[in-house]
Scaffold this motif. Structure first.
Motif, PDB file in Angstrom:
ATOM      1  N   MET A 176       0.850  -1.192   0.000  1.00 43.67           N
ATOM      2  CA  MET A 176       0.000   0.000   0.000  1.00 43.67           C
ATOM      3  C   MET A 176       0.885   1.240   0.000  1.00 43.67           C
ATOM      4  N   SER A 177       0.539   2.151  -0.897  1.00 47.57           N
ATOM      5  CA  SER A 177       1.359   3.360  -0.987  1.00 47.57           C
ATOM      6  C   SER A 177       1.068   4.276   0.201  1.00 47.57           C
ATOM      7  N   GLU A 178       1.957   5.204   0.438  1.00 39.21           N
ATOM      8  CA  GLU A 178       1.789   6.121   1.558  1.00 39.21           C
ATOM      9  C   GLU A 178       0.742   7.173   1.243  1.00 39.21           C
ATOM     10  N   LEU A 179      -0.054   7.493   2.228  1.00 44.20           N
ATOM     11  CA  LEU A 179      -1.028   8.564   2.056  1.00 44.20           C
ATOM     12  C   LEU A 179      -0.307   9.905   2.158  1.00 44.20           C
ATOM     13  N   THR A 180      -0.669  10.824   1.292  1.00 45.62           N
ATOM     14  CA  THR A 180      -0.144  12.188   1.367  1.00 45.62           C
ATOM     15  C   THR A 180      -1.301  13.095   1.773  1.00 45.62           C
ATOM     16  N   PRO A 181      -1.037  14.349   2.109  1.00 40.51           N
ATOM     17  CA  PRO A 181      -2.121  15.227   2.557  1.00 40.51           C
ATOM     18  C   PRO A 181      -3.297  15.229   1.571  1.00 40.51           C
ATOM     19  N   GLY A 182      -4.490  15.043   2.110  1.00 42.08           N
ATOM     20  CA  GLY A 182      -5.685  14.984   1.294  1.00 42.08           C
ATOM     21  C   GLY A 182      -6.173  13.568   1.082  1.00 42.08           C
ATOM     22  N   ALA A 183      -5.272  12.586   1.204  1.00 39.07           N
ATOM     23  CA  ALA A 183      -5.655  11.209   0.942  1.00 39.07           C
ATOM     24  C   ALA A 183      -6.307  10.570   2.161  1.00 39.07           C
ATOM     25  N   ASN A 184      -7.187   9.596   1.902  1.00 37.00           N
ATOM     26  CA  ASN A 184      -7.827   8.880   3.000  1.00 37.00           C
ATOM     27  C   ASN A 184      -7.835   7.395   2.717  1.00 37.00           C
TER      28      ASN A 184
ATOM     29  N   PRO B 142      11.946  17.729   8.058  1.00 43.06           N
ATOM     30  CA  PRO B 142      11.740  17.431   6.641  1.00 43.06           C
ATOM     31  C   PRO B 142      10.336  16.913   6.356  1.00 43.06           C
ATOM     32  N   GLU B 143       9.811  16.102   7.258  1.00 43.55           N
ATOM     33  CA  GLU B 143       8.471  15.567   7.056  1.00 43.55           C
ATOM     34  C   GLU B 143       7.960  15.005   8.366  1.00 43.55           C
ATOM     35  N   ILE B 144       6.648  14.753   8.408  1.00 39.05           N
ATOM     36  CA  ILE B 144       6.052  14.101   9.564  1.00 39.05           C
ATOM     37  C   ILE B 144       5.396  12.819   9.061  1.00 39.05           C
ATOM     38  N   GLY B 145       5.743  11.729   9.695  1.00 35.84           N
ATOM     39  CA  GLY B 145       5.203  10.431   9.282  1.00 35.84           C
ATOM     40  C   GLY B 145       4.105   9.978  10.217  1.00 35.84           C
ATOM     41  N   LEU B 146       3.256   9.121   9.711  1.00 33.11           N
ATOM     42  CA  LEU B 146       2.102   8.644  10.471  1.00 33.11           C
ATOM     43  C   LEU B 146       1.897   7.173  10.164  1.00 33.11           C
ATOM     44  N   GLU B 147       1.649   6.384  11.193  1.00 34.63           N
ATOM     45  CA  GLU B 147       1.304   4.977  10.977  1.00 34.63           C
ATOM     46  C   GLU B 147       0.120   4.631  11.841  1.00 34.63           C
ATOM     47  N   VAL B 148      -0.913   4.090  11.209  1.00 29.67           N
ATOM     48  CA  VAL B 148      -2.098   3.687  11.964  1.00 29.67           C
ATOM     49  C   VAL B 148      -2.763   2.519  11.241  1.00 29.67           C
TER      50      VAL B 148
ATOM     51  N   ILE C 278      -1.595   1.377   7.921  1.00 30.54           N
ATOM     52  CA  ILE C 278      -1.573   2.412   6.872  1.00 30.54           C
ATOM     53  C   ILE C 278      -0.521   3.446   7.252  1.00 30.54           C
ATOM     54  N   SER C 279       0.268   3.862   6.298  1.00 30.11           N
ATOM     55  CA  SER C 279       1.221   4.913   6.619  1.00 30.11           C
ATOM     56  C   SER C 279       0.944   6.154   5.807  1.00 30.11           C
ATOM     57  N   GLY C 280       1.295   7.258   6.377  1.00 25.59           N
ATOM     58  CA  GLY C 280       1.091   8.543   5.729  1.00 25.59           C
ATOM     59  C   GLY C 280       2.319   9.408   5.909  1.00 25.59           C
ATOM     60  N   ARG C 281       2.398  10.452   5.104  1.00 23.70           N
ATOM     61  CA  ARG C 281       3.586  11.286   5.115  1.00 23.70           C
ATOM     62  C   ARG C 281       3.183  12.715   4.787  1.00 23.70           C
TER      63      ARG C 281
ATOM     64  N   TYR D 298     -11.893   9.388  11.357  1.00 25.26           N
ATOM     65  CA  TYR D 298     -13.275   9.840  11.290  1.00 25.26           C
ATOM     66  C   TYR D 298     -14.182   8.694  10.887  1.00 25.26           C
ATOM     67  N   GLN D 299     -15.456   8.868  11.190  1.00 30.04           N
ATOM     68  CA  GLN D 299     -16.424   7.827  10.876  1.00 30.04           C
ATOM     69  C   GLN D 299     -17.107   8.129   9.565  1.00 30.04           C
ATOM     70  N   ARG D 300     -17.230   7.107   8.756  1.00 31.51           N
ATOM     71  CA  ARG D 300     -17.959   7.239   7.500  1.00 31.51           C
ATOM     72  C   ARG D 300     -18.793   5.971   7.339  1.00 31.51           C
ATOM     73  N   ASN D 301     -20.090   6.150   7.288  1.00 35.33           N
ATOM     74  CA  ASN D 301     -20.998   5.003   7.168  1.00 35.33           C
ATOM     75  C   ASN D 301     -20.694   3.945   8.218  1.00 35.33           C
ATOM     76  N   GLY D 302     -20.443   4.395   9.436  1.00 32.97           N
ATOM     77  CA  GLY D 302     -20.246   3.472  10.547  1.00 32.97           C
ATOM     78  C   GLY D 302     -18.862   2.865  10.644  1.00 32.97           C
ATOM     79  N   ALA D 303     -18.007   3.123   9.669  1.00 33.55           N
ATOM     80  CA  ALA D 303     -16.648   2.579   9.729  1.00 33.55           C
ATOM     81  C   ALA D 303     -15.658   3.713   9.934  1.00 33.55           C
ATOM     82  N   TRP D 304     -14.508   3.379  10.518  1.00 34.64           N
ATOM     83  CA  TRP D 304     -13.515   4.413  10.766  1.00 34.64           C
ATOM     84  C   TRP D 304     -12.497   4.488   9.640  1.00 34.64           C
ATOM     85  N   LYS D 305     -12.168   5.702   9.281  1.00 37.74           N
ATOM     86  CA  LYS D 305     -11.186   5.947   8.225  1.00 37.74           C
ATOM     87  C   LYS D 305     -10.120   6.912   8.754  1.00 37.74           C
ATOM     88  N   VAL D 306      -9.054   7.036   8.017  1.00 44.14           N
ATOM     89  CA  VAL D 306      -8.028   8.003   8.362  1.00 44.14           C
ATOM     90  C   VAL D 306      -7.803   8.921   7.167  1.00 44.14           C
ATOM     91  N   ARG D 307      -7.650  10.204   7.441  1.00 45.05           N
ATOM     92  CA  ARG D 307      -7.312  11.148   6.391  1.00 45.05           C
ATOM     93  C   ARG D 307      -6.079  11.930   6.836  1.00 45.05           C
TER      94      ARG D 307
END
Lengths: 431, 192
Positions: free
Chosen positions: A1-9, A106-112, A115-118, A135-144
């Motif tokens: 899975m590719s890394e999420l960048t700002p705006g991605a969920n 240089p950057e801030i990384g996130l792992e949850v 899923i990883s984000g940058r 956040y919750q969407r249709n009862g499931a949790w997502k990350v943005r």
């Protein structure tokens, strides 16, 4: 899975989650990572929904700060236990006192949840960032991944998330008209004498009760006798039949001859054998009507000589946060200043009721010690509603001016909240 | 009652409002609340024939060419920040005047200077497309894109198309790489 960048969920797996934020370090600037539980409007329900190092577990442990080390901060999130009404968990990073922008990392990384984000930080001028939201969407949790923020730091981020920042301090109540000082000889002892006018001030040798804002009285200090000036603050149980909300604190700011301010409280007790030549005798946690709560500060009668110039002190009563909405005024705080049989009693009637709600600090009195004279002046000033700022004094000749722009000071563990809420910028030399 | 569409869904506007002659297609998004460059979203319309391409370059209606199809399609103007409630940009379509050889109107939204501002749709909140009956003002259909975008900088929001004797709306919600220029080129606009 590719890394999420700002705006991605992305969708999160079900079950408890571990959130790792890799923010790195900036030499000379502290990065604080926090989580806010917000409703559909994007705001917290109360300060209890802020998860930070002073409050590491919120919502019954549904979101908890697991620790910070080596430029990484970890949280645990149990989505199944997040209270109904909370729709998002917003993770933020802020730089203490806006000492650097985020371009310094240089950057801030996130792992949850696998899923990883940058968030690339090159060129960022922001000093407060929303990193990501669960956040919750249709009862499931997502990350943005968000990666947006504010150049104005926490002061701008906090209201965005519904955390109230202090209102500007209201203008202090005007002092009452100056009473005409009665000639000292005409006044039979021990009748109280009160005056608001600057010098010449006769020295009182009797018991005096100050009740009006601006009223003042003096005590002569005996250089050869030495000893201590004892300042005692007293309050009663507020009669609400709870014993857990009568915890007021007596605190003092000491204005040194060099203009710096020293903090004196149960947490910063000072001492009589070295600077600041004043000490706090300890925290008292409850009061009853029969046994009033009392906290005492002792000041070396020779403080002005020992510190090498005039010394100002501002005594205030602070309501600990655990008190909840209790009004300090309802506990009827009073203060006495005693030295070798001279007693000056400060009995200002602080306004109670609606106006007093959310007021955390009441200044009872200021004392100016100049060589062998001590001048007590009743204040009655109160901090702005919601403000955790501390009273600050500046000296103008023989007068002490009180303002509310001292930095907030909390008991251990509340420093992050201070940063969240505090607008006061003037710093104590010893805090 | 407006029909709420999700990605891929469609609705017959003509059935929702029998006798429908004119619509306003509204596109909206929330203004940026954090610091940084504003989100400047631009709505564009491709007036397409049977082959899915524009008939001529004037069928590409956008901020620099505000009318198309002989005035049947009118872009009401550019909103550069998303400030304000409701629609941020609107396109008025007089369905009764749309030439018969036109089979569909493709509504796209692009982020102005997305690359230099480092912006994408995932950073924009509450983007939507809705269709309002110009007569009476009732909302016929609405498509909330919030979760159907991510790091795209150009998106086809939806289409208004002929199906037999009806006008229908379809929610597309698909991203398009390369911004407005390549989006236009793919619809047959001569970008020279």
């Amino acid at each position: 899975m590719s890394e999420l960048t700002p705006g991605a969920n992305a969708a999160l797996p079900s079950g408890d989650l571990s959130v790792l934020i890799r923010h790195g370090v900036i030499p000379g600037a502290e990065i604080d990572v926090s989580a806010f539980l917000v409703t559909g409007t994007g705001k917290v329900r109360s300060d209890a929904d802020m998860c930070f190092y002073g409050q590491p577990s919120v919502a019954g442990g549904a979101v908890a700060l697991a620790g910070t080390s080596g430029g990484e901060t970890r949280f645990t999130v149990a989505p199944g236990r997040i209270p109904a009404g909370v729709e998002k968990v917003v993770f933020t990073a802020t730089i203490h006192e806006n000492r650097a922008p985020f371009s310094r990392v240089p950057e801030i990384g996130l792992e949850v949840g696998g899923i990883s984000g940058r968030i690339p930080c090159a060129g960022m001028t922001e000093t407060a960032l929303i990193l990501a939201e669960l956040y919750q969407r249709n009862g499931a949790w997502k990350v943005r991944v968000v990666g947006q923020g504010f150049n104005g730091g926490l002061a701008k981020l906090a209201p965005h998330l519904g955390v109230e920042v202090a209102e500007p301090a209201p203008a202090p109540a005007p002092p009452p008209p100056k009473p005409t000082p009665a000639p000292p000889k005409a006044e039979p002892a021990p009748a109280p004498r009160v005056e608001a006018a600057p010098p010449p001030k006769p020295v009182s040798l009797t018991k005096v009760t100050l009740t009006k804002s601006g009223a003042s009285s003096r005590i002569s200090l005996d250089k050869s006798a030495g000893g201590v000036v004892r300042v005692t603050a007293t309050w009663i149980d507020n009669g609400d039949r709870r014993s857990d909300n009568d915890d007021l604190d007596l605190r003092a700011g000491i204005l040194m001859p060099d203009g710096s301010m020293h903090w004196l409280a149960a947490s910063h007790p000072g001492g009589l054998t070295a600077s600041p030549f004043a000490r706090h005798m300890g925290d008292v946690r409850s009061a009853t009507r029969d046994a009033p709560g009392t906290e005492i500060i002792e000041v070396d009668a020779g403080i002005s000589h020992k510190l090498g110039g005039p010394v100002g002190l501002v005594f205030s009563i602070y309501s600990a946060i655990s008190n909840g909405p209790v009004s300090i005024a309802s506990l009827k705080p009073t203060m006495t200043v005693e030295y070798r049989g001279n007693v000056i009693r400060c009995e200002y009637s602080f306004p109670d009721g609606k106006a007093a709600k959310g007021v955390y600090t009441y200044v009872i009195a200021t004392i100016l010690v100049d060589r062998d004279e001590l001048d007590v002046k009743l204040s009655g000033l109160t901090s702005a509603r919601g403000s955790e700022n501390t009273p600050w004094i500046t000296r103008n000749g023989s007068d002490l001016n009180v303002t509310f722009d001292g930095a907030p000071v909390f008991k251990k563990g509340r420093t992050m909240l201070a940063r969240m809420l505090g607008a006061g910028t003037r710093k104590y030399a010893n805090v | 009652m407006a029909v709420s569409l999700s990605k891929g869904g469609n609705v017959s506007l003509t059935k929702e409002a029998p006798g429908l002659t004119a619509i306003t297609v509204g596109l909206g998004w929330d203004a940026r609340v954090t610091d940084g460059a504003a989100f400047d979203l631009d709505a564009s319309v491709f007036i397409c024939g049977e082959d899915g391409k524009v008939r001529s370059d004037t069928d590409f209606v956008f901020y620099n060419n505000k009318t198309g199809a002989g005035g049947a399609v009118q872009h009401t103007g550019d909103n550069t920040t998303g400030e304000g409630d409701g629609d941020d940009e609107q396109v008025k379509v007089d369905l009764s005047k749309v030439p018969t050889e036109v089979k569909k109107l493709v509504f796209a939204v692009t982020i102005h200077e997305a690359e230099s501002r480092n912006q994408n749709f995932g950073q924009v909140s509450n983007a939507f497309m809705r269709v309002v009956n110009s007569v009476g003002g009732s909302v016929l259909a609405k498509y909330d894109l919030s979760e159907d975008y991510s790091t795209e900088t150009a998106m086809i929001f939806g289409e208004i198309y002929r199906h037999n004797d009806e006008w229908k709306m379809k929610a597309i919600g698909s991203g398009f790489a390369g911004g407005l220029g390549s989006l236009a080129a793919s619809h047959g606009v001569n970008m020279g």
